[in-house]
Design a protein around this motif. Structure first.
Motif, PDB file in Angstrom:
ATOM      1  N   ARG A 156     -33.781  -4.439  14.614  1.00  0.00           N
ATOM      2  CA  ARG A 156     -32.914  -5.247  13.679  1.00  0.00           C
ATOM      3  C   ARG A 156     -31.883  -4.371  13.321  1.00  0.00           C
ATOM      4  NH1 ARG A 156     -34.704  -8.607   8.500  1.00  0.00           N
ATOM      5  NH2 ARG A 156     -32.481  -9.781   8.237  1.00  0.00           N
ATOM      6  N   HIS A 157     -32.092  -3.149  12.916  1.00  0.00           N
ATOM      7  CA  HIS A 157     -30.898  -2.320  12.375  1.00  0.00           C
ATOM      8  C   HIS A 157     -30.327  -1.174  12.920  1.00  0.00           C
ATOM      9  CE1 HIS A 157     -31.787  -4.686   8.617  1.00  0.00           C
ATOM     10  NE2 HIS A 157     -33.158  -4.431   8.759  1.00  0.00           N
ATOM     11  N   ALA A 158     -30.838  -0.952  14.069  1.00  0.00           N
ATOM     12  CA  ALA A 158     -30.336   0.341  14.865  1.00  0.00           C
ATOM     13  C   ALA A 158     -30.335  -0.073  16.267  1.00  0.00           C
ATOM     14  CB  ALA A 158     -31.217   1.440  14.436  1.00  0.00           C
ATOM     15  N   ALA A 159     -30.177  -1.197  16.835  1.00  0.00           N
ATOM     16  CA  ALA A 159     -30.162  -1.616  18.089  1.00  0.00           C
ATOM     17  C   ALA A 159     -29.153  -1.069  18.942  1.00  0.00           C
ATOM     18  CB  ALA A 159     -30.054  -3.211  18.249  1.00  0.00           C
ATOM     19  N   ALA A 160     -27.889  -0.791  18.319  1.00  0.00           N
ATOM     20  CA  ALA A 160     -26.719  -0.364  19.330  1.00  0.00           C
ATOM     21  C   ALA A 160     -26.859   1.186  19.539  1.00  0.00           C
ATOM     22  CB  ALA A 160     -25.548  -0.744  18.464  1.00  0.00           C
ATOM     23  N   LEU A 161     -27.960   1.887  18.745  1.00  0.00           N
ATOM     24  CA  LEU A 161     -27.774   3.179  19.045  1.00  0.00           C
ATOM     25  C   LEU A 161     -28.024   3.752  20.386  1.00  0.00           C
ATOM     26  CD1 LEU A 161     -29.152   4.484  15.505  1.00  0.00           C
ATOM     27  CD2 LEU A 161     -26.679   4.156  16.273  1.00  0.00           C
ATOM     28  N   PRO A 162     -27.537   4.827  20.683  1.00  0.00           N
ATOM     29  CA  PRO A 162     -27.995   5.533  22.074  1.00  0.00           C
ATOM     30  C   PRO A 162     -29.236   6.179  22.171  1.00  0.00           C
ATOM     31  CG  PRO A 162     -26.109   6.807  20.899  1.00  0.00           C
ATOM     32  CD  PRO A 162     -26.434   5.548  20.112  1.00  0.00           C
ATOM     33  N   PRO A 163     -29.828   6.569  23.424  1.00  0.00           N
ATOM     34  CA  PRO A 163     -31.181   7.126  23.312  1.00  0.00           C
ATOM     35  C   PRO A 163     -30.992   8.614  22.787  1.00  0.00           C
ATOM     36  CG  PRO A 163     -30.416   6.243  25.565  1.00  0.00           C
ATOM     37  CD  PRO A 163     -29.423   6.067  24.454  1.00  0.00           C
ATOM     38  N   GLY A 164     -31.781   8.927  22.075  1.00  0.00           N
ATOM     39  CA  GLY A 164     -31.992  10.170  21.273  1.00  0.00           C
ATOM     40  C   GLY A 164     -31.651   9.993  19.866  1.00  0.00           C
ATOM     41  N   SER A 165     -31.256   8.841  19.417  1.00  0.00           N
ATOM     42  CA  SER A 165     -30.819   8.662  17.991  1.00  0.00           C
ATOM     43  C   SER A 165     -32.334   8.694  17.165  1.00  0.00           C
ATOM     44  CB  SER A 165     -30.304   7.299  18.008  1.00  0.00           C
ATOM     45  OG  SER A 165     -29.100   7.371  18.564  1.00  0.00           O
ATOM     46  N   ARG A 166     -32.172   9.223  15.847  1.00  0.00           N
ATOM     47  CA  ARG A 166     -33.063   9.318  15.078  1.00  0.00           C
ATOM     48  C   ARG A 166     -32.778   8.370  13.765  1.00  0.00           C
ATOM     49  NH1 ARG A 166     -34.779  13.598  11.723  1.00  0.00           N
ATOM     50  NH2 ARG A 166     -36.983  13.920  12.211  1.00  0.00           N
ATOM     51  N   VAL A 167     -33.667   7.484  13.423  1.00  0.00           N
ATOM     52  CA  VAL A 167     -33.475   6.498  12.510  1.00  0.00           C
ATOM     53  C   VAL A 167     -34.490   6.415  11.385  1.00  0.00           C
ATOM     54  CG1 VAL A 167     -32.900   4.087  11.920  1.00  0.00           C
ATOM     55  CG2 VAL A 167     -32.121   5.043  14.052  1.00  0.00           C
ATOM     56  N   GLU A 168     -34.232   6.519  10.312  1.00  0.00           N
ATOM     57  CA  GLU A 168     -35.285   6.511   8.975  1.00  0.00           C
ATOM     58  C   GLU A 168     -35.380   4.904   8.805  1.00  0.00           C
ATOM     59  OE1 GLU A 168     -32.116   8.230   8.368  1.00  0.00           O
ATOM     60  OE2 GLU A 168     -32.984  10.341   9.133  1.00  0.00           O
ATOM     61  N   VAL A 169     -36.575   4.468   8.924  1.00  0.00           N
ATOM     62  CA  VAL A 169     -37.085   3.246   8.956  1.00  0.00           C
ATOM     63  C   VAL A 169     -37.439   2.975   7.604  1.00  0.00           C
ATOM     64  CG1 VAL A 169     -38.611   1.385   9.896  1.00  0.00           C
ATOM     65  CG2 VAL A 169     -37.477   3.063  11.500  1.00  0.00           C
ATOM     66  N   GLN A 170     -36.623   2.160   6.712  1.00  0.00           N
ATOM     67  CA  GLN A 170     -37.010   2.406   5.194  1.00  0.00           C
ATOM     68  C   GLN A 170     -37.491   1.207   4.651  1.00  0.00           C
ATOM     69  OE1 GLN A 170     -32.655   3.141   3.901  1.00  0.00           O
ATOM     70  NE2 GLN A 170     -32.530   5.208   5.047  1.00  0.00           N
ATOM     71  N   LEU A 171     -38.749   0.944   5.320  1.00  0.00           N
ATOM     72  CA  LEU A 171     -39.668  -0.047   4.916  1.00  0.00           C
ATOM     73  C   LEU A 171     -39.874  -0.183   3.488  1.00  0.00           C
ATOM     74  CD1 LEU A 171     -41.841  -0.125   8.107  1.00  0.00           C
ATOM     75  CD2 LEU A 171     -40.267  -2.107   7.294  1.00  0.00           C
ATOM     76  N   ALA A 172     -40.314   0.742   2.811  1.00  0.00           N
ATOM     77  CA  ALA A 172     -40.703   1.109   1.630  1.00  0.00           C
ATOM     78  C   ALA A 172     -39.475   0.589   0.751  1.00  0.00           C
ATOM     79  CB  ALA A 172     -41.259   2.250   1.122  1.00  0.00           C
ATOM     80  N   ALA A 173     -38.362   1.249   0.848  1.00  0.00           N
ATOM     81  CA  ALA A 173     -37.094   0.898  -0.091  1.00  0.00           C
ATOM     82  C   ALA A 173     -36.941  -0.866  -0.064  1.00  0.00           C
ATOM     83  CB  ALA A 173     -35.864   1.458   0.678  1.00  0.00           C
ATOM     84  N   GLY A 174     -37.106  -1.470   1.307  1.00  0.00           N
ATOM     85  CA  GLY A 174     -37.028  -2.824   1.267  1.00  0.00           C
ATOM     86  C   GLY A 174     -37.955  -3.611   0.470  1.00  0.00           C
ATOM     87  N   LYS A 175     -39.170  -3.184   0.569  1.00  0.00           N
ATOM     88  CA  LYS A 175     -40.325  -3.640  -0.221  1.00  0.00           C
ATOM     89  C   LYS A 175     -40.265  -3.655  -1.860  1.00  0.00           C
ATOM     90  CE  LYS A 175     -45.493  -3.573  -0.548  1.00  0.00           C
ATOM     91  NZ  LYS A 175     -46.381  -2.306  -0.902  1.00  0.00           N
ATOM     92  N   TRP A 176     -39.578  -2.326  -2.203  1.00  0.00           N
ATOM     93  CA  TRP A 176     -39.375  -2.166  -3.558  1.00  0.00           C
ATOM     94  C   TRP A 176     -38.235  -3.226  -3.889  1.00  0.00           C
ATOM     95  CZ3 TRP A 176     -34.991  -1.477  -6.460  1.00  0.00           C
ATOM     96  CH2 TRP A 176     -35.311  -1.204  -8.000  1.00  0.00           C
ATOM     97  N   LEU A 177     -37.265  -3.406  -3.237  1.00  0.00           N
ATOM     98  CA  LEU A 177     -36.117  -4.202  -3.792  1.00  0.00           C
ATOM     99  C   LEU A 177     -36.704  -5.772  -3.697  1.00  0.00           C
ATOM    100  CD1 LEU A 177     -33.275  -4.709  -4.479  1.00  0.00           C
ATOM    101  CD2 LEU A 177     -32.687  -4.937  -1.994  1.00  0.00           C
TER     102      LEU A 177
END
Ligand SMILES: C[S@@+](CC[C@H](N)C(=O)[O-])C[C@H]1O[C@@H](n2cnc3c(N)ncnc32)[C@H](O)[C@@H]1O
Length: 369
Positions: free
Chosen positions: A195-216
């Motif tokens: 959902r939030h990082a689909a356009a990135l090339p192979p090798g990319s590293r993405v912090e998946v901020q589920l807890a931040a979303g849950k807090w909000l």
């Protein structure tokens, strides 16, 4: 009876890995930061103050808390019935200490997971309630919930883009050390990354901020009226894209960048850039209206530049007629205010205001003119 020595955090992490298999990074971060015996925030001393490990805006200058108080009072004036400010991740209490004298009848609650910070808060602000989690606040809230530099510390998973899709980073033990490996991504991690990082090339590293979303989602869900204000470093998904080759996860200790997070769990802060697009998506799905600005814009709207200009005039006047001490004090207040607004520093932090969508945005004194 002999007292048993506590098992070192790194050994407890290794033992959980040997029992349950590779440890996802969000679990590792939870233990490294929040373990009550040895976590960076969970155990030991207060971290967020001038002699601590990092310097936040409320620690730089009380003018930050004063500007926030003006925002809260304006919200309350328009709605008529807001009665509380809740500072989540309140640290040493510098934000509330600066804001409280300007809040009139509006009360305050400090939320802090760290026992050392809770102790410091109770000593510094004896009149306010201090609790350990948002859940403990209890009941519905008509007020403003603030989180300054909280969400960058909430545990995040790390997704790694491969040519075939998304993997997830996990921690294993190899050669008696903690090492990172990749494993198939959990469904919720993959869903967030798609959902939030689909356009990135192979090798990319993405912090998946589920807890931040849950807090909000939780914070917005508590509001009967009012707003949630998130202030942090980060950017939109698009703005973060060119930081994704390496990812943005990093450590801090004693005001400096620290080592790899796996080397000394519990001894360093672990933090990342916050993805504000992901937070805005959460706010919108919680039926909150969003405003997104930089910290410099937000503080300007709520009067900081005006205060800065007054301070500069006072400094000039003191240079002509005042004492050296008075001039130096004014110089230092001017420098602190400039630091809050600096376009390549704190001024470039982002501010997300999320209000229940039936409420219209509040206009500031500057906008009204
Ligand atoms: C980087 S410090 C910021 C402190 C303060 N807001 C400031 O700006 O100076 C983050 C603080 O959030 C606290 N914290 C982390 N996770 C938390 C949570 N889930 N609930 C409440 N406090 C939390 C930590 O103990 C720490 O004091």
């Amino acid at each position: 009876m002999s007292r048993q020595r506590p098992v070192a955090l790194i050994d407890r992490i290794a033992s959980e890995i040997s029992e349950r298999g590779p440890m996802f990074f969000d679990r590792f971060m939870e233990m490294a930061l929040y373990d009550l015996e040895a976590g960076f925030f969970g155990a030991g001393r207060l971290r967020s103050h001038r002699t601590g490990d990092f310097l936040t805006s409320p620690e730089v200058s009380p003018l930050f808390g004063e500007a926030l108080a003006r925002f809260v009072v304006a919200e309350a004036d328009r709605r008529g019935d807001l009665d509380v400010v809740i500072d989540c991740g309140a640290g040493s209490g510098s934000l509330l200490a600066a804001a409280l004298p300007h809040l009139g009848d509006i009360g305050a609650v400090a939320v802090e997971v760290s026992p050392a910070a809770r102790q410091a808060l109770a000593a510094r602000l004896p009149a306010i309630r201090v609790v350990g989690s948002l859940d403990e606040v209890g009941g519905r809230v008509r007020g403003v919930i603030v989180a300054n530099e909280l969400l960058d510390n909430l545990p995040a998973a790390v997704a790694v883009r491969s040519v075939d899709g998304w993997l997830e980073e996990a921690v294993i033990v190899a050669d008696a050390s903690l090492r990172a490996t990749t494993v198939p991504a959990r469904p919720e991690v993959m869903e967030w990354a798609v959902r939030h990082a689909a356009a990135l090339p192979p090798g990319s590293r993405v912090e998946v901020q589920l807890a931040a979303g849950k807090w909000l989602r939780t914070a917005i869900g508590m509001l009967d009226a009012g707003a949630v204000v998130v202030i942090d470093y980060g950017d939109t998904t698009a703005g973060l894209a060119d930081r994704r080759a390496e990812g943005t996860m990093r450590t801090y200790r004693a005001h400096h960048l620290g080592p790899d997070p796996l080397l000394e769990p519990g001894a360093t802060d672990i933090t990342m850039d916050v993805d504000f697009s992901a937070l805005m998506a959460v706010a919108e799905s919680s039926r909150a209206a969003t405003e997104y600005t930089t910290q410099a814009e937000f503080l300007t709207t709520w009067g900081l530049r005006q205060q800065l200009s007054t301070l500069r005039h006072e400094e000039l006047a003191a240079a002509r007629t005042g004492s050296t001490m008075e001039r130096l004090q004014l110089r230092s207040r001017v420098t602190e205010a400039e630091t809050l607004l600096h376009p390549r520093g704190l001024g470039d932090f982002r501010v997300l205001v999320a209000r229940k969508s039936h409420q219209s945005p509040v206009s500031s004194p500057q906008q009204e003119r």
